[in-house]
Design a protein around this motif. Sequence first.
Motif, short mmCIF file in Angstrom:
data_model
loop_
_atom_site.label_atom_id
_atom_site.label_comp_id
_atom_site.label_asym_id
_atom_site.label_seq_id
_atom_site.Cartn_x
_atom_site.Cartn_y
_atom_site.Cartn_z
N ALA A 1 -59.63 39.87 -30.38
CA ALA A 1 -61.01 40.65 -30.33
C ALA A 1 -61.94 39.17 -29.73
N ARG A 2 -62.40 39.89 -28.10
CA ARG A 2 -63.58 38.70 -27.59
C ARG A 2 -65.10 39.17 -27.08
N ALA A 3 -65.90 38.48 -27.27
CA ALA A 3 -66.72 38.67 -26.93
C ALA A 3 -67.71 37.78 -26.71
N ALA A 4 -68.37 38.28 -25.61
CA ALA A 4 -68.95 36.75 -24.68
C ALA A 4 -70.48 36.97 -24.29
N VAL A 5 -71.12 36.19 -23.99
CA VAL A 5 -72.54 37.00 -23.41
C VAL A 5 -72.67 35.41 -22.59
N VAL A 6 -71.76 34.06 -22.28
CA VAL A 6 -72.58 33.24 -21.34
C VAL A 6 -70.83 33.79 -20.26
N SER A 7 -70.79 35.12 -19.45
CA SER A 7 -69.03 35.34 -18.82
C SER A 7 -69.87 36.11 -17.31
N ALA A 8 -70.03 34.37 -16.17
CA ALA A 8 -70.45 35.35 -15.20
C ALA A 8 -69.12 35.57 -14.50
N GLU A 9 -68.69 36.72 -14.75
CA GLU A 9 -67.59 37.78 -13.62
C GLU A 9 -68.22 38.96 -13.22
N VAL A 10 -67.98 39.19 -11.75
CA VAL A 10 -67.96 40.48 -11.22
C VAL A 10 -67.40 41.12 -11.98
N ARG A 11 -65.66 40.85 -11.81
CA ARG A 11 -65.04 41.76 -12.90
C ARG A 11 -65.00 41.13 -14.68
N GLN A 12 -65.14 41.88 -14.77
CA GLN A 12 -65.46 41.51 -16.71
C GLN A 12 -64.29 41.48 -17.07
N PRO A 13 -63.30 41.08 -17.84
CA PRO A 13 -62.01 40.96 -18.09
C PRO A 13 -62.30 42.08 -19.65
N ARG A 14 -61.74 42.96 -19.57
CA ARG A 14 -61.56 44.58 -20.80
C ARG A 14 -60.35 44.32 -21.20
N PHE A 15 -59.22 44.73 -21.27
CA PHE A 15 -57.63 44.68 -21.85
C PHE A 15 -56.24 43.32 -21.15
N TRP A 16 -56.33 42.62 -21.56
CA TRP A 16 -54.88 42.00 -21.53
C TRP A 16 -53.79 42.65 -22.59
N ILE A 17 -52.62 42.25 -22.35
CA ILE A 17 -51.83 43.30 -22.89
C ILE A 17 -50.12 42.55 -23.15
N ARG A 18 -49.52 41.32 -23.67
CA ARG A 18 -48.73 40.78 -23.07
C ARG A 18 -46.88 41.23 -23.49
N GLY A 19 -46.21 42.09 -23.33
CA GLY A 19 -45.12 42.16 -24.40
C GLY A 19 -43.55 42.14 -23.68
N THR A 20 -42.91 42.19 -24.47
CA THR A 20 -41.37 41.33 -23.67
C THR A 20 -40.59 42.64 -22.40
N LYS A 21 -41.00 43.69 -21.93
CA LYS A 21 -40.85 44.54 -20.99
C LYS A 21 -42.27 43.92 -20.22
N GLY A 22 -43.05 43.32 -19.91
CA GLY A 22 -44.31 44.44 -19.38
C GLY A 22 -45.68 43.50 -19.51
N SER A 23 -46.66 43.73 -18.70
CA SER A 23 -48.09 43.33 -19.09
C SER A 23 -48.81 44.63 -18.43
N TYR A 24 -50.37 44.35 -18.86
CA TYR A 24 -51.48 45.33 -18.70
C TYR A 24 -52.45 44.69 -18.61
N ARG A 25 -52.93 44.67 -17.45
CA ARG A 25 -54.76 44.00 -17.48
C ARG A 25 -55.07 45.19 -17.04
N LYS A 26 -56.67 45.22 -17.05
CA LYS A 26 -57.42 45.90 -17.13
C LYS A 26 -59.12 44.95 -17.30
N ALA A 27 -60.18 45.74 -15.85
CA ALA A 27 -61.42 44.96 -16.01
C ALA A 27 -62.48 46.37 -15.78
N GLY A 28 -63.55 45.65 -16.37
CA GLY A 28 -64.18 46.51 -16.22
C GLY A 28 -64.30 47.46 -17.46
#
Length: 377
Positions: A246-273
């Motif tokens: 669980a992560r929060a930052a106030v110094v993150s200069a990103e156009v598309r801020q990360p939201r979720f990143w999930i990694r499993g044995t059959k695949g992964s999921y990434r979400k921004a915003g």
Amino acid sequence: MSDSVTKSTFNVGVVGYGLSATVFHIPFISVTPSFKLHSILQRDPSKSSLSAPRDHPTLKHFTALDQFLADPDLDVVVVTTPPQTHFSFAQKALLAGKHVLVEKPFVPSAAEADALVNLAKEKGRLICVYQNRRWDSDFLTVRKLLADESKLGRIVEFETHFDRFRLEKPTNWKGSLGIDQGGSALYDLGTHLIDQVYVLFGMPQSVFAILSSQRDGLFVGPQQPNLEPDSFTVQLFYESGLVAFARAAVVSAEVRQPRFWIRGTKGSYRKAGLDSQEPQLRSGMKTDDANFGRENAEWNGKLTLVGDNGDFQEQDCPNVEPETYSKIYELFGQAIVHNREQDVPVPASQARDVLRIIEAAKESARNRREIELSQRT
């Protein structure tokens, strides 16, 4: 107050009249069939840019808690004030025989949460905590993905983020309230993120945390135990081998801020915003607008699946149909109608468990070590 089983509509009174009340609560109370907005407690409307009597002239208005709670027509109290006031307001509301919904963070400590859980049972009243981001559309999408084990397989790493670029310290209570009173990023944003991990995976076995003030370039630790963090990384360890961040930052200069990143044995999921509901509500969008809770396709998550031949297959993963934050009020209303504690959408006992994780994170950061958690629920 009348016995709840004889009623189908309940009078709701709101304590406080700031951003939380006007943006996150009153719009949803007003569209919940089992609730009727009845009264507002605002200590000094004349000195605020937001005036409840001006905005809601047909309601009852109070400036003192005792008179507010003494109203026999009041059934449900919604506490939207800063977190250091939550325990006393919720306690007094329960003692007055009212059902209670409390804005997050619930209370500053797990011990206070336990006291309110016990008091609610003693008084036969229901208490709910406003962890509204359980109804973020991206989180509902994540829940659906993880419910189907054939999609991502066994999850080995899970990240939930709330990152921003905000070098200036807030000028409201969020910038001044101490961590021991329920302030700091750990309670404000951490409550949401850790709650999401808790909903998906339950209580962790242990916790390790890094709490920092990125604005000042300092870490909480043995030499700075009382530093107020504006950013954090909390690691939660599970028996299955899963590590959740669980992560929060106030110094993150990103156009598309990360939201979720999930990694499993059959695949992964990434979400921004971030979920769209908060900016939509702040902009004045109505909850019945057809676009409420929806985001543009450019913000779709990305799903990468491992094919039978070992190849990676990436595809868009749009959010599920939004339920929106109205769901927490709908479900709490139904729980009160039927007077069923098990139907409360966010029970105070679950908020207490999240507070136990937060307290372990504080201890971990101050002592620079991993903290074991018992599995008591």
